[in-house]
Design an enzyme around this catalytic site. Structure first.
Site, PDB file in Angstrom:
ATOM      1  N   CYS A 335      40.213 -35.865 -28.181  1.00  0.00           N
ATOM      2  CA  CYS A 335      41.676 -35.886 -28.332  1.00  0.00           C
ATOM      3  C   CYS A 335      42.172 -35.233 -29.620  1.00  0.00           C
ATOM      4  O   CYS A 335      43.127 -34.452 -29.565  1.00  0.00           O
ATOM      5  CB  CYS A 335      42.229 -37.299 -28.219  1.00  0.00           C
ATOM      6  SG  CYS A 335      41.148 -38.514 -27.497  1.00  0.00           S
ATOM      7  N   ARG A 364      28.417 -40.847 -29.585  1.00  0.00           N
ATOM      8  CA  ARG A 364      28.749 -42.173 -30.091  1.00  0.00           C
ATOM      9  C   ARG A 364      27.454 -42.942 -30.297  1.00  0.00           C
ATOM     10  O   ARG A 364      26.579 -42.927 -29.437  1.00  0.00           O
ATOM     11  CB  ARG A 364      29.654 -42.915 -29.109  1.00  0.00           C
ATOM     12  CG  ARG A 364      30.988 -42.213 -28.961  1.00  0.00           C
ATOM     13  CD  ARG A 364      31.921 -42.939 -28.040  1.00  0.00           C
ATOM     14  NE  ARG A 364      33.035 -42.065 -27.688  1.00  0.00           N
ATOM     15  CZ  ARG A 364      33.876 -42.282 -26.694  1.00  0.00           C
ATOM     16  NH1 ARG A 364      33.749 -43.374 -25.975  1.00  0.00           N
ATOM     17  NH2 ARG A 364      34.849 -41.429 -26.437  1.00  0.00           N
ATOM     18  N   GLN A 382      32.510 -35.631 -21.403  1.00  0.00           N
ATOM     19  CA  GLN A 382      33.661 -36.169 -20.675  1.00  0.00           C
ATOM     20  C   GLN A 382      34.357 -35.053 -19.914  1.00  0.00           C
ATOM     21  O   GLN A 382      34.451 -33.935 -20.407  1.00  0.00           O
ATOM     22  CB  GLN A 382      34.669 -36.762 -21.664  1.00  0.00           C
ATOM     23  CG  GLN A 382      34.159 -37.981 -22.395  1.00  0.00           C
ATOM     24  CD  GLN A 382      35.185 -38.491 -23.382  1.00  0.00           C
ATOM     25  OE1 GLN A 382      35.748 -37.713 -24.155  1.00  0.00           O
ATOM     26  NE2 GLN A 382      35.443 -39.767 -23.359  1.00  0.00           N
ATOM     27  N   ASP A 384      37.345 -34.354 -19.766  1.00  0.00           N
ATOM     28  CA  ASP A 384      38.529 -34.793 -20.486  1.00  0.00           C
ATOM     29  C   ASP A 384      39.711 -33.867 -20.245  1.00  0.00           C
ATOM     30  O   ASP A 384      39.532 -32.676 -20.006  1.00  0.00           O
ATOM     31  CB  ASP A 384      38.198 -34.783 -21.990  1.00  0.00           C
ATOM     32  CG  ASP A 384      38.865 -35.921 -22.714  1.00  0.00           C
ATOM     33  OD1 ASP A 384      39.671 -36.623 -22.085  1.00  0.00           O
ATOM     34  OD2 ASP A 384      38.575 -36.099 -23.916  1.00  0.00           O
ATOM     35  N   HIS A 386      44.083 -33.667 -21.697  1.00  0.00           N
ATOM     36  CA  HIS A 386      45.238 -34.287 -22.347  1.00  0.00           C
ATOM     37  C   HIS A 386      46.485 -33.573 -21.884  1.00  0.00           C
ATOM     38  O   HIS A 386      46.539 -32.348 -21.897  1.00  0.00           O
ATOM     39  CB  HIS A 386      45.076 -34.239 -23.863  1.00  0.00           C
ATOM     40  CG  HIS A 386      43.916 -35.058 -24.317  1.00  0.00           C
ATOM     41  ND1 HIS A 386      42.684 -34.504 -24.581  1.00  0.00           N
ATOM     42  CD2 HIS A 386      43.775 -36.391 -24.472  1.00  0.00           C
ATOM     43  CE1 HIS A 386      41.841 -35.473 -24.904  1.00  0.00           C
ATOM     44  NE2 HIS A 386      42.472 -36.629 -24.845  1.00  0.00           N
ATOM     45  N   LYS A 470      48.311 -48.334 -19.503  1.00  0.00           N
ATOM     46  CA  LYS A 470      47.316 -47.512 -18.803  1.00  0.00           C
ATOM     47  C   LYS A 470      47.082 -47.998 -17.377  1.00  0.00           C
ATOM     48  O   LYS A 470      47.511 -49.096 -17.001  1.00  0.00           O
ATOM     49  CB  LYS A 470      46.000 -47.504 -19.571  1.00  0.00           C
ATOM     50  CG  LYS A 470      45.356 -48.865 -19.666  1.00  0.00           C
ATOM     51  CD  LYS A 470      43.964 -48.789 -20.266  1.00  0.00           C
ATOM     52  CE  LYS A 470      43.397 -50.202 -20.426  1.00  0.00           C
ATOM     53  NZ  LYS A 470      41.993 -50.241 -20.688  1.00  0.00           N
ATOM     54  N   HIS A 516      45.936 -39.321 -21.700  1.00  0.00           N
ATOM     55  CA  HIS A 516      44.495 -39.052 -21.665  1.00  0.00           C
ATOM     56  C   HIS A 516      44.034 -39.396 -20.253  1.00  0.00           C
ATOM     57  O   HIS A 516      44.420 -40.435 -19.726  1.00  0.00           O
ATOM     58  CB  HIS A 516      43.693 -39.972 -22.584  1.00  0.00           C
ATOM     59  CG  HIS A 516      44.183 -40.081 -23.987  1.00  0.00           C
ATOM     60  ND1 HIS A 516      43.508 -39.539 -25.042  1.00  0.00           N
ATOM     61  CD2 HIS A 516      45.253 -40.707 -24.517  1.00  0.00           C
ATOM     62  CE1 HIS A 516      44.147 -39.825 -26.163  1.00  0.00           C
ATOM     63  NE2 HIS A 516      45.208 -40.539 -25.879  1.00  0.00           N
TER      64      HIS A 516
HETATM   65 ZN   LIG Z   1      41.761 -38.508 -25.215  1.00  0.00          ZN
END
Ligand SMILES: [Zn+2]
Ligand SMILES: [Zn+2]
Length: 648
Positions: A335, A364, A382, A384, A386, A470, A516
């Site tokens: 992000c 992580r 991910q 991912d 945005h 969310k 996200h």
């Molecule tokens: Zn994010």
């Protein structure tokens, strides 16, 4: 008289001292028979606990999670009794219910429990259960409790940390245990019990403490339930993604590379790539733009985003360079990088929404004990993206993301799922950042979208993150296990921290809203779940190899090559097994590798320009002979059946 409120909102009056069992009886005899646990004003109690004040009562049966918890925790007392009978002098510590069953942590001293002891312990548990002993709670003074456990340093430690006046025992049969409560009425309803395994466990989970033996068990009100559960366990073992990943040559872990860092083998990499292409194609259609960002970022980037303050100390530590004062972090999230992409130029409301997507690899730190195959790793990718939009666009954007998630689930064979909308706790408005109108708008947008898309959803108050509401999807796999997949998160925090703006129609600067979203979550975890859900029989469109050509002997090599070429020309993924092995052996190996279709070719096929088609798992059925062209249209149709259509 006291007033008891039931979950349906109805209020009934009873004489003070009424028990949950008696309340159940006042509703129906059937209910009273099935009620095995209860909670009063949110606290777990016994079905025989007298109620003396007004309050809310919930009654639980075996079908409720709370009912199972009481059932399993109660069985752990009975198992502890049986263990003590069999191994006198052992020291009992704690015995809670868990998601599936219960355990008891025991210091066996110089004794040892092995698989060979399980049957005898199970028999003892069932013999005690048959005697229908009631579970009875009684309070005890601290001195009394310390006296009872004077030879047990573990229970002594637990008691020492408790306040006098809050200590209680649970008695059943001749057995007494230190316990806070939450039992079934009596042992008689435990009809089936199995010890599942034993494992080492440190006292209080601290490796500096003594290692105890954790005895895992499970119990049921019917023998059939236990049989079904054991079958399910067998099936789960067969489908374990770590086992299938090895058999199908998808991924590998090397101690030399490091724990929790998966290596993708060619077949696994091809599978990943196919999933990525599938999603990239759908995302392109839905107006996403692909971006690429580095695997590291300056520490300051994560200080700006707030990730460093929150996770920095418990994660991978900063990377230093020969230059003075330079510090980088392995990227734990994509992000912040995407916020900086948004910041690369000024935007007008007419340019929004911007949708940036990246298959971004993040790192992580997970403790080694927490690592598990591909589901808990230290480096993962991910899917991912945005979305940066105006508050007014949130409604439409949210619906589009749901469409995409449903497209992904449908095309991968996940048909059974529910959704949870997490909103604010209205009694705690100070917990949340961002203005109230925007929160209301966002929560309403999510609820509208869930309704509009016909999702089976629940609204959970107080479950929202401090930075936005969310939507989570809970997907059930083929074995009935639930997995959280496809979170869609609204965020007011990062646009603030990164000072993201756009020029509105009023010519003033405004903050965009950020969404996200990651339908797969991580490629690693998703592939693990998909492997266990499908047992490796992926939808045809996704299979690394859809067809294997098995020649009856090396003589047909040229014809095999010709068939392969024709298939490849039509983008069907195929390979040839031209080894000098018997056809029986080739078929057996192809079955293990789960190739969806086998094409067997020999003299007859070569002469007629045909193939003999055998489907994976169709042992015993006779093969079908087709012209090559016929087979190509047949498989193309089969592939198209397994992908959903995506409406934009
Ligand atoms: Zn994010
Ligand atoms: Zn208990």
């Amino acid at each position: 008289m006291i007033k008891i409120t039931l979950p349906d909102g109805s209020v009934k009056e009873f004489a003070s001292g009424v028990t949950p069992h008696e309340v159940a009886l006042s509703i129906s005899e059937g209910l009273a028979r099935n009620v095995i646990s209860a909670s009063f004003n949110g606290t777990t109690i016994e079905t025989a606990t007298p109620l003396t004040t007004d309050g809310s009562l919930v009654l639980y049966t075996w079908n409720d999670a709370e009912g199972k918890k009481a059932f399993w925790h109660s069985t752990s007392h009975v198992m502890a009794q049986a263990l003590e009978e069999k191994f006198p002098g052992i020291k009992l510590t704690i015995g809670p219910a868990i998601e599936n069953g219960f355990y008891y942590d025991v210091d066996f001293g110089d004794k040892r429990i092995t698989d060979a002891d399980f049957k005898d312990i199970e028999d003892r548990v069932l013999a005690i259960a048959k005697e229908k002993h009631e579970f009875k709670m009684r309070s005890a003074s601290k001195a009394e409790a310390l006296e009872l456990y004077k030879d047990n340093e573990y229970k002594t430690e637990l008691i020492t940390n408790l306040e006098d006046g809050t200590i209680s025992f649970c008695d059943h049969s001749t057995f007494t245990d230190l316990c806070r409560g939450g039992h079934i009425p009596n042992t008689g309803i435990i009809k089936a019990m199995k010890i599942l395994s034993v494992a080492g466990a440190y006292w209080r989970g601290d490796e500096k403490n003594k290692q105890l033996t954790r005895v895992y068990g499970i119990s049921f009100p019917k023998q059939k339930d236990l049989n079904d559960y054991l079958l399910l366990l067998e099936e789960a073992k067969r489908r374990d993604h770590r086992k299938l990943g090895k058999e199908l040559e998808l991924f590998h872990f090397s101690q030399r590379v490091g724990q929790g860092l998966p290596l993708w083998l060619p077949k696994g990499a091809a599978l990943r790539d196919r999933l990525e292409q599938f999603l990239k194609k759908a995302q392109k259609k839905m107006g996403y733009e692909q971006v690429v960002t580095p695997h590291i970022g300056q520490k300051e980037l994560y200080e700006t985003s707030g990730h460093y303050a929150k996770y920095g100390a418990d994660s991978f530590q900063p990377i230093h360079t020969p230059a003075e004062g330079e510090e980088f972090l392995l990227k734990p999230m994509n992000c912040p990088h995407h916020c900086e992409i948004y910041n690369a130029k000024p935007w007008s409301y007419k340019d929004l929404p911007k949708r940036y997507a990246e298959f971004g690899t993040v790192y992580r730190y997970e403790q080694s004990g927490e690592l598990h195959g591909l589901t808990r790793v230290r480096g993962f990718t991910q899917d991912d993206a945005h979305i940066f939009c105006t508050p007014d666009q949130l409604d439409t954007e949210f619906k589009k993301v749901i469409d995409l998630v449903l497209y992904v689930f449908g095309s991968l064979g996940f048909e059974n799922f529910t959704a949870q909308v997490s909103v604010r706790d209205l009694n705690n408005p100070d917990k949340y950042i961002g203005n109230i109108e925007n929160w209301e708008k966002a929560e309403q947008a999510i609820i509208n979208a869930a309704k509009d898309k016909g999702l089976n959803y629940v609204i959970e108050s107080g479950e929202a993150a401090f930075y936005g509401p969310k939507l989570d999807f809970m997907v059930k796999d083929a074995l009935g296990r639930s997995w959280q997949l496809g979170t869609i998160q609204v965020d007011y925090n990062l646009p603030e921290r990164f000072d993201l703006t756009y020029k509105g129609s009023d010519d003033k600067l405004h903050r965009p809203v950020m969404i996200h979203r990651a339908p797969f979550g991580s490629m690693e975890r998703f592939i693990a779940i998909l492997l266990e859900h499908t047992a490796g029989n992926f939808p045809l469109w996704l299979m690394p190899e859809q067809v294997i050509i098995l020649s009856l002997s090396e003589k047909y090599e040229n014809y095999a090559k010709k068939v392969l070429n024709l298939l490849e020309n039509d983008e069907i993924r195929a390979l040839v097994d031209n080894r000098n092995e018997t056809i029986g052996k080739k078929i057996r190996e192809a079955e293990v590798q789960k190739y969806p279709f086998m094409l067997i070719i020999g003299e007859e096929e070569e002469k007629n320009g045909t193939v003999s088609v055998r489907k994976h798992g169709d042992a015993g059925k006779s093969n079908i002979t087709m012209k090559i062209e016929e087979f190509i249209s047949f498989i193309q149709e089969e592939v198209s059946k397994t992908v959903r259509s995506l409406e934009v």
